[in-house]
Design a protein around this motif. Structure first.
Motif, PDB file in Angstrom:
ATOM      1  N   ARG A 139      -9.253 -91.089   1.416  1.00  0.00           N
ATOM      2  CA  ARG A 139      -8.391 -90.057   2.003  1.00  0.00           C
ATOM      3  C   ARG A 139      -7.229 -89.872   1.027  1.00  0.00           C
ATOM      4  N   VAL A 140      -7.073 -88.685   0.475  1.00  0.00           N
ATOM      5  CA  VAL A 140      -6.090 -88.431  -0.575  1.00  0.00           C
ATOM      6  C   VAL A 140      -4.921 -87.622  -0.023  1.00  0.00           C
ATOM      7  N   PHE A 141      -3.692 -88.076  -0.324  1.00  0.00           N
ATOM      8  CA  PHE A 141      -2.472 -87.414   0.142  1.00  0.00           C
ATOM      9  C   PHE A 141      -1.504 -87.223  -1.016  1.00  0.00           C
ATOM     10  N   ASP A 142      -0.632 -86.222  -0.870  1.00  0.00           N
ATOM     11  CA  ASP A 142       0.365 -85.943  -1.913  1.00  0.00           C
ATOM     12  C   ASP A 142       1.562 -86.877  -1.849  1.00  0.00           C
ATOM     13  N   SER A 143       1.777 -87.532  -0.699  1.00  0.00           N
ATOM     14  CA  SER A 143       2.906 -88.462  -0.576  1.00  0.00           C
ATOM     15  C   SER A 143       2.551 -89.549   0.435  1.00  0.00           C
ATOM     16  N   GLU A 144       3.267 -90.667   0.335  1.00  0.00           N
ATOM     17  CA  GLU A 144       3.036 -91.762   1.274  1.00  0.00           C
ATOM     18  C   GLU A 144       3.419 -91.339   2.688  1.00  0.00           C
ATOM     19  N   ARG A 145       4.492 -90.571   2.809  1.00  0.00           N
ATOM     20  CA  ARG A 145       4.937 -90.084   4.131  1.00  0.00           C
ATOM     21  C   ARG A 145       3.828 -89.273   4.794  1.00  0.00           C
ATOM     22  N   GLU A 146       3.165 -88.395   4.002  1.00  0.00           N
ATOM     23  CA  GLU A 146       2.055 -87.592   4.532  1.00  0.00           C
ATOM     24  C   GLU A 146       0.938 -88.482   5.058  1.00  0.00           C
ATOM     25  N   ALA A 147       0.607 -89.510   4.309  1.00  0.00           N
ATOM     26  CA  ALA A 147      -0.471 -90.422   4.708  1.00  0.00           C
ATOM     27  C   ALA A 147      -0.124 -91.147   5.998  1.00  0.00           C
ATOM     28  N   VAL A 148       1.101 -91.642   6.092  1.00  0.00           N
ATOM     29  CA  VAL A 148       1.542 -92.363   7.290  1.00  0.00           C
ATOM     30  C   VAL A 148       1.557 -91.423   8.496  1.00  0.00           C
ATOM     31  N   ASP A 149       2.115 -90.218   8.317  1.00  0.00           N
ATOM     32  CA  ASP A 149       2.162 -89.242   9.412  1.00  0.00           C
ATOM     33  C   ASP A 149       0.765 -88.876   9.892  1.00  0.00           C
ATOM     34  N   ALA A 150      -0.174 -88.701   8.950  1.00  0.00           N
ATOM     35  CA  ALA A 150      -1.544 -88.343   9.323  1.00  0.00           C
ATOM     36  C   ALA A 150      -2.185 -89.440  10.162  1.00  0.00           C
ATOM     37  N   TYR A 151      -1.884 -90.691   9.844  1.00  0.00           N
ATOM     38  CA  TYR A 151      -2.446 -91.792  10.627  1.00  0.00           C
ATOM     39  C   TYR A 151      -1.792 -91.876  12.006  1.00  0.00           C
ATOM     40  N   ILE A 152      -0.454 -91.792  12.044  1.00  0.00           N
ATOM     41  CA  ILE A 152       0.272 -91.925  13.311  1.00  0.00           C
ATOM     42  C   ILE A 152      -0.094 -90.797  14.275  1.00  0.00           C
ATOM     43  N   THR A 153      -0.222 -89.574  13.756  1.00  0.00           N
ATOM     44  CA  THR A 153      -0.529 -88.429  14.623  1.00  0.00           C
ATOM     45  C   THR A 153      -2.032 -88.242  14.845  1.00  0.00           C
ATOM     46  N   ASN A 182       3.012-103.654   0.418  1.00  0.00           N
ATOM     47  CA  ASN A 182       3.530-102.320   0.124  1.00  0.00           C
ATOM     48  C   ASN A 182       3.909-101.645   1.438  1.00  0.00           C
ATOM     49  N   ILE A 183       4.846-102.221   2.139  1.00  0.00           N
ATOM     50  CA  ILE A 183       5.207-101.738   3.468  1.00  0.00           C
ATOM     51  C   ILE A 183       6.136-100.541   3.360  1.00  0.00           C
ATOM     52  N   TYR A 184       5.758 -99.467   4.003  1.00  0.00           N
ATOM     53  CA  TYR A 184       6.583 -98.259   4.015  1.00  0.00           C
ATOM     54  C   TYR A 184       7.857 -98.575   4.793  1.00  0.00           C
ATOM     55  N   HIS A 185       9.020 -98.429   4.161  1.00  0.00           N
ATOM     56  CA  HIS A 185      10.252 -98.982   4.723  1.00  0.00           C
ATOM     57  C   HIS A 185      10.693 -98.350   6.029  1.00  0.00           C
ATOM     58  N   GLU A 186      10.246 -97.128   6.348  1.00  0.00           N
ATOM     59  CA  GLU A 186      10.670 -96.517   7.606  1.00  0.00           C
ATOM     60  C   GLU A 186       9.621 -96.666   8.709  1.00  0.00           C
ATOM     61  N   MET A 187       8.540 -97.327   8.401  1.00  0.00           N
ATOM     62  CA  MET A 187       7.417 -97.350   9.330  1.00  0.00           C
ATOM     63  C   MET A 187       7.536 -98.466  10.349  1.00  0.00           C
ATOM     64  N   ASP A 188       7.125 -98.186  11.564  1.00  0.00           N
ATOM     65  CA  ASP A 188       7.108 -99.188  12.622  1.00  0.00           C
ATOM     66  C   ASP A 188       6.121-100.294  12.243  1.00  0.00           C
ATOM     67  N   PHE A 189       6.566-101.562  12.268  1.00  0.00           N
ATOM     68  CA  PHE A 189       5.724-102.662  11.806  1.00  0.00           C
ATOM     69  C   PHE A 189       4.462-102.814  12.636  1.00  0.00           C
ATOM     70  N   GLU A 190       4.542-102.520  13.926  1.00  0.00           N
ATOM     71  CA  GLU A 190       3.355-102.647  14.771  1.00  0.00           C
ATOM     72  C   GLU A 190       2.291-101.653  14.322  1.00  0.00           C
ATOM     73  N   ILE A 191       2.720-100.426  14.022  1.00  0.00           N
ATOM     74  CA  ILE A 191       1.775 -99.421  13.536  1.00  0.00           C
ATOM     75  C   ILE A 191       1.215 -99.860  12.191  1.00  0.00           C
ATOM     76  N   TRP A 192       2.106-100.378  11.327  1.00  0.00           N
ATOM     77  CA  TRP A 192       1.640-100.834  10.009  1.00  0.00           C
ATOM     78  C   TRP A 192       0.592-101.921  10.144  1.00  0.00           C
ATOM     79  N   ASP A 193       0.813-102.865  11.049  1.00  0.00           N
ATOM     80  CA  ASP A 193      -0.162-103.931  11.248  1.00  0.00           C
ATOM     81  C   ASP A 193      -1.516-103.366  11.656  1.00  0.00           C
TER      82      ASP A 193
END
Length: 200
Positions: A139-153, A182-193
């Motif tokens: 799954r290819v994204f232009d930014s890490e934020r985009e990738a995280v948002d796509a997973y969360i939503t 490589n933990i995204y600094h604004e991301m909820d840790f539970e979601i990251w896990d």
């Protein structure tokens, strides 16, 4: 401009030849303070001297080789190692010998392929060993934020073995596989896990 050409292959070649000798955090076991007690950078330079330009002049006014020789004869080394005994350690615990390294190759690798036609870098020891050779969907994204948002939503659903690739625009194309290191600094840790468990 000084006329030195550096390309990604040079860095890849260096990392394939020079092993990892130091066992310090974040990827290793011991804090950096213990690396200093084990003689630190000069001691490592002495161990990898066959890979160095020993005749290169340094800011000390001496060559790299002369600096290494001076370090070998410095009595402070004995006092520094005494601090390690407080931790029931010796230099060998923190800095491995060249003939028996912590890792046989350096931590950086240059990747090539259809996702990164001009090459990409990866910290291979930050990626689970069973994921270092991988064939599967990406799954290819232009930014890490985009990738995280796509997973969360829930725009994307990830399963074990899926790869998430992120282009970091300011630095060029780099491939990045999600990992705990490589933990995204604004991301909820539970979601990251949850992301971590799905991918690894």
């Amino acid at each position: 401009m000084i006329g030195i050409v550096l390309d990604a292959k040079l860095f890849d070649d260096i990392h394939r030849k020079v092993p990892v000798l130091v066992d310090t955090k974040t990827a290793g076991k011991y804090p950096m303070e213990l690396f200093w007690y084990a003689d630190g950078v000069p001691f490592v330079m002495d161990k990898i001297k066959d890979f160095l330009h020993l005749d290169a002049l340094t800011v000390t006014g001496q060559t790299v080789g002369e600096n290494i020789e001076e370090m070998r004869n410095n009595e402070m080394r004995n006092y520094e190692e005494m601090f390690l005994t407080n931790y029931k350690l010796n230099r060998r615990n923190v800095i491995y010998p060249l003939h028996k390294p912590l890792k046989t190759e350096g931590s950086l690798a240059v990747l090539n392929g259809n996702l990164a036609p001009e090459g990409a870098t990866i910290k291979k020891y930050a990626v689970a060993s069973d994921m270092q050779v991988h064939t599967g969907p990406a799954r290819v994204f232009d930014s890490e934020r985009e990738a995280v948002d796509a997973y969360i939503t829930k725009q994307i659903y990830l399963k074990r073995g899926d790869t998430v690739s992120v282009e970091i625009e300011k630095l060029g194309t780099l491939t990045n596989v999600f990992s705990r290191k490589n933990i995204y600094h604004e991301m909820d840790f539970e979601i990251w896990d949850n992301v971590y468990e799905i991918l690894f």
